[in-house]
Design a protein around this motif. Sequence first.
Motif, PDB file in Angstrom:
ATOM      1  N   HIS A  92       0.828  -1.210   0.000  1.00 25.95           N
ATOM      2  CA  HIS A  92       0.000   0.000   0.000  1.00 25.95           C
ATOM      3  C   HIS A  92       0.861   1.258   0.000  1.00 25.95           C
ATOM      4  O   HIS A  92       0.683   2.155  -0.830  1.00 25.95           O
ATOM      5  CB  HIS A  92      -0.910  -0.022   1.228  1.00 25.95           C
ATOM      6  CG  HIS A  92      -1.788   1.180   1.357  1.00 25.95           C
ATOM      7  ND1 HIS A  92      -3.086   1.203   0.913  1.00 25.95           N
ATOM      8  CD2 HIS A  92      -1.565   2.416   1.890  1.00 25.95           C
ATOM      9  CE1 HIS A  92      -3.617   2.385   1.147  1.00 25.95           C
ATOM     10  NE2 HIS A  92      -2.713   3.140   1.748  1.00 25.95           N
ATOM     11  N   GLU A  93       1.814   1.305   0.928  1.00 24.97           N
ATOM     12  CA  GLU A  93       2.649   2.492   1.040  1.00 24.97           C
ATOM     13  C   GLU A  93       3.608   2.620  -0.155  1.00 24.97           C
ATOM     14  O   GLU A  93       3.980   3.733  -0.532  1.00 24.97           O
ATOM     15  CB  GLU A  93       3.444   2.463   2.353  1.00 24.97           C
ATOM     16  CG  GLU A  93       2.581   2.453   3.606  1.00 24.97           C
ATOM     17  CD  GLU A  93       1.625   3.632   3.685  1.00 24.97           C
ATOM     18  OE1 GLU A  93       1.932   4.702   3.110  1.00 24.97           O
ATOM     19  OE2 GLU A  93       0.561   3.473   4.306  1.00 24.97           O
ATOM     20  N   HIS A 139       1.996   4.733  -2.775  1.00 25.19           N
ATOM     21  CA  HIS A 139       2.175   6.162  -2.506  1.00 25.19           C
ATOM     22  C   HIS A 139       3.600   6.609  -2.856  1.00 25.19           C
ATOM     23  O   HIS A 139       3.807   7.652  -3.487  1.00 25.19           O
ATOM     24  CB  HIS A 139       1.926   6.459  -1.020  1.00 25.19           C
ATOM     25  CG  HIS A 139       0.498   6.262  -0.578  1.00 25.19           C
ATOM     26  ND1 HIS A 139      -0.567   6.819  -1.227  1.00 25.19           N
ATOM     27  CD2 HIS A 139      -0.010   5.589   0.492  1.00 25.19           C
ATOM     28  CE1 HIS A 139      -1.682   6.489  -0.600  1.00 25.19           C
ATOM     29  NE2 HIS A 139      -1.369   5.747   0.452  1.00 25.19           N
ATOM     30  N   TYR A 140       4.568   5.786  -2.430  1.00 25.84           N
ATOM     31  CA  TYR A 140       5.975   6.156  -2.578  1.00 25.84           C
ATOM     32  C   TYR A 140       6.359   6.331  -4.052  1.00 25.84           C
ATOM     33  O   TYR A 140       6.942   7.347  -4.440  1.00 25.84           O
ATOM     34  CB  TYR A 140       6.843   5.094  -1.908  1.00 25.84           C
ATOM     35  CG  TYR A 140       8.327   5.256  -2.134  1.00 25.84           C
ATOM     36  CD1 TYR A 140       9.064   6.195  -1.428  1.00 25.84           C
ATOM     37  CD2 TYR A 140       8.994   4.457  -3.071  1.00 25.84           C
ATOM     38  CE1 TYR A 140      10.425   6.347  -1.640  1.00 25.84           C
ATOM     39  CE2 TYR A 140      10.352   4.596  -3.284  1.00 25.84           C
ATOM     40  CZ  TYR A 140      11.060   5.545  -2.572  1.00 25.84           C
ATOM     41  OH  TYR A 140      12.411   5.693  -2.795  1.00 25.84           O
ATOM     42  N   GLY A 193       4.724   9.251  -5.737  1.00 19.00           N
ATOM     43  CA  GLY A 193       5.408  10.482  -5.353  1.00 19.00           C
ATOM     44  C   GLY A 193       6.713  10.661  -6.113  1.00 19.00           C
ATOM     45  O   GLY A 193       7.019  11.757  -6.605  1.00 19.00           O
ATOM     46  N   TYR A 233       3.047   4.506   6.863  1.00 15.60           N
ATOM     47  CA  TYR A 233       2.913   5.809   6.227  1.00 15.60           C
ATOM     48  C   TYR A 233       4.154   6.135   5.420  1.00 15.60           C
ATOM     49  O   TYR A 233       5.245   5.587   5.654  1.00 15.60           O
ATOM     50  CB  TYR A 233       2.674   6.908   7.272  1.00 15.60           C
ATOM     51  CG  TYR A 233       3.807   7.085   8.270  1.00 15.60           C
ATOM     52  CD1 TYR A 233       4.885   7.930   7.996  1.00 15.60           C
ATOM     53  CD2 TYR A 233       3.783   6.411   9.485  1.00 15.60           C
ATOM     54  CE1 TYR A 233       5.920   8.086   8.910  1.00 15.60           C
ATOM     55  CE2 TYR A 233       4.815   6.556  10.401  1.00 15.60           C
ATOM     56  CZ  TYR A 233       5.876   7.395  10.108  1.00 15.60           C
ATOM     57  OH  TYR A 233       6.909   7.544  11.003  1.00 15.60           O
ATOM     58  N   ARG A 235      -1.299  15.363  -6.752  1.00 17.24           N
ATOM     59  CA  ARG A 235      -1.534  14.990  -5.348  1.00 17.24           C
ATOM     60  C   ARG A 235      -2.638  13.940  -5.246  1.00 17.24           C
ATOM     61  O   ARG A 235      -2.570  13.017  -4.436  1.00 17.24           O
ATOM     62  CB  ARG A 235      -1.888  16.236  -4.534  1.00 17.24           C
ATOM     63  CG  ARG A 235      -0.689  17.140  -4.261  1.00 17.24           C
ATOM     64  CD  ARG A 235      -1.051  18.354  -3.432  1.00 17.24           C
ATOM     65  NE  ARG A 235      -1.678  19.398  -4.235  1.00 17.24           N
ATOM     66  CZ  ARG A 235      -2.805  20.015  -3.918  1.00 17.24           C
ATOM     67  NH1 ARG A 235      -3.450  19.693  -2.821  1.00 17.24           N
ATOM     68  NH2 ARG A 235      -3.283  20.961  -4.698  1.00 17.24           N
ATOM     69  N   ILE A 243      -1.142  10.584  -6.221  1.00 16.91           N
ATOM     70  CA  ILE A 243      -0.238  10.077  -5.184  1.00 16.91           C
ATOM     71  C   ILE A 243      -1.026   9.436  -4.042  1.00 16.91           C
ATOM     72  O   ILE A 243      -0.679   8.353  -3.550  1.00 16.91           O
ATOM     73  CB  ILE A 243       0.661  11.211  -4.650  1.00 16.91           C
ATOM     74  CG1 ILE A 243       1.648  11.662  -5.735  1.00 16.91           C
ATOM     75  CG2 ILE A 243       1.424  10.768  -3.402  1.00 16.91           C
ATOM     76  CD1 ILE A 243       2.421  12.915  -5.388  1.00 16.91           C
ATOM     77  N   VAL A 244      -2.104  10.087  -3.631  1.00 18.61           N
ATOM     78  CA  VAL A 244      -2.912   9.549  -2.529  1.00 18.61           C
ATOM     79  C   VAL A 244      -3.684   8.311  -2.975  1.00 18.61           C
ATOM     80  O   VAL A 244      -3.775   7.314  -2.244  1.00 18.61           O
ATOM     81  CB  VAL A 244      -3.873  10.634  -2.001  1.00 18.61           C
ATOM     82  CG1 VAL A 244      -4.853  10.034  -0.996  1.00 18.61           C
ATOM     83  CG2 VAL A 244      -3.087  11.773  -1.353  1.00 18.61           C
ATOM     84  N   GLY A 256      -2.049   4.327  -3.260  1.00 17.08           N
ATOM     85  CA  GLY A 256      -1.953   3.325  -2.195  1.00 17.08           C
ATOM     86  C   GLY A 256      -3.027   2.258  -2.305  1.00 17.08           C
ATOM     87  O   GLY A 256      -2.731   1.065  -2.506  1.00 17.08           O
ATOM     88  N   ASP A 307      -7.169   7.617   3.142  1.00 17.03           N
ATOM     89  CA  ASP A 307      -6.897   8.139   1.807  1.00 17.03           C
ATOM     90  C   ASP A 307      -8.157   8.697   1.167  1.00 17.03           C
ATOM     91  O   ASP A 307      -8.120   9.715   0.466  1.00 17.03           O
ATOM     92  CB  ASP A 307      -6.317   7.033   0.922  1.00 17.03           C
ATOM     93  CG  ASP A 307      -4.929   6.595   1.362  1.00 17.03           C
ATOM     94  OD1 ASP A 307      -4.207   7.428   1.939  1.00 17.03           O
ATOM     95  OD2 ASP A 307      -4.566   5.425   1.143  1.00 17.03           O
TER      96      ASP A 307
END
Length: 379
Positions: A25-26, A29-30, A33, A72, A111, A114-115, A118, A320
């Motif tokens: 999941h993270e 996001h990573y 980003g 996170y 943005r 990115i959110v 995940g 999220d």
Amino acid sequence: MIESPGILLTVVAFLLVIGPLIFIHELGHYYAGRLFGVKAEAFSIGFGRELIGWTDKRGTRWRIAALPLGGYVRFAGDMNPASAHVPTPEWLALPPEERNKTFQSKPLWQRFIIVAAGPLTNFLFAILVFMAVFAVNGQARTPAVLASVEPGTAAAAAGLMPGDRVTAISGQTIDRFEDIPRIVSIRPDEVVQLDIVRDGEPRSLSARIGAEVEGDRFGNEFRVGRLGVRPGQPVWVDVPFWQLPGAAIGQTADVVRMMVDTLGQIITGRRSVKELGGPLKIAQISGQQATLGWFDFVLFMTMISINLGFINLLPIPLLDGGHLLFYTVEGVVRRPLNPAVQEWAFRTGLAILLAFMVFVTANDLASFGVWQRLAGLIG
């Protein structure tokens, strides 16, 4: 084969389920980003005190923390709870080259991606697993034609007959027989509309789904809906390579649809809130599935991954989905919401999530018989 998992196996199995899924999941996001040039300051599996950690050449601190119930990615510039595109003194004080690497500096659509990355990565994991399963085992596509109707069941009371082809239940399209138990099993005692084709003519019938209590070898009991129909000979078909993504996406969508149905039943009172489980219940079932073999364990892990993606998309502040809701509003009104409003919303979201965690933990303890044993000791 182990008949009942011990505490050690249960804990290890739980960590093997929840740890990789949080990481996946993270990781969504990573990498989203990184795609847009946002610097990640920290990537954490778990909360609280750091147990293991290292810093890579990009300056990201990778850490495993003591409480493995979440994780996170902290991006540069992510300086307020709402991750809002609102200039702050700290952000304005950054040098321009550093400011361009911050989350706040990015346009709204970046943005948003990115959110969203995940939970979407959790769904992607499930899709890849289903693709592998279908590639190896094929997929059941038994026609939704009834071979027999069991006497004294909901199907018999509704007037279903052998040879009927079921086309929809409660408005949900039936493409193959396997869709029938998927829809019926979560509707015990519920009145549904059955759309069928008999002798070439469409008809609609009403049926009250039967209810049965089933148990597994671990002593868990489940209230399950039953219609009382049987299919013809199951048909397992090979899935061509180019059809694997579509079949896997469809399977994932079916699971999400079932979750939406179940959540709606709980909200409307048609299903007991006692059926909600939390981390302790997940840990218990993780251990049980681990005793059944790697295939069952991976499938269970896949279901939890879909759950994790689905829950994170709920429009609750701090999740999220809450961020995505604020970004959607920002896109519509062309400006961020007032920071004070966002702060209030996120405090409320935190209170809701904490209350929910306490509730499901109490549910888990009740399912283990803890409260009953305590009452016996006190009495």
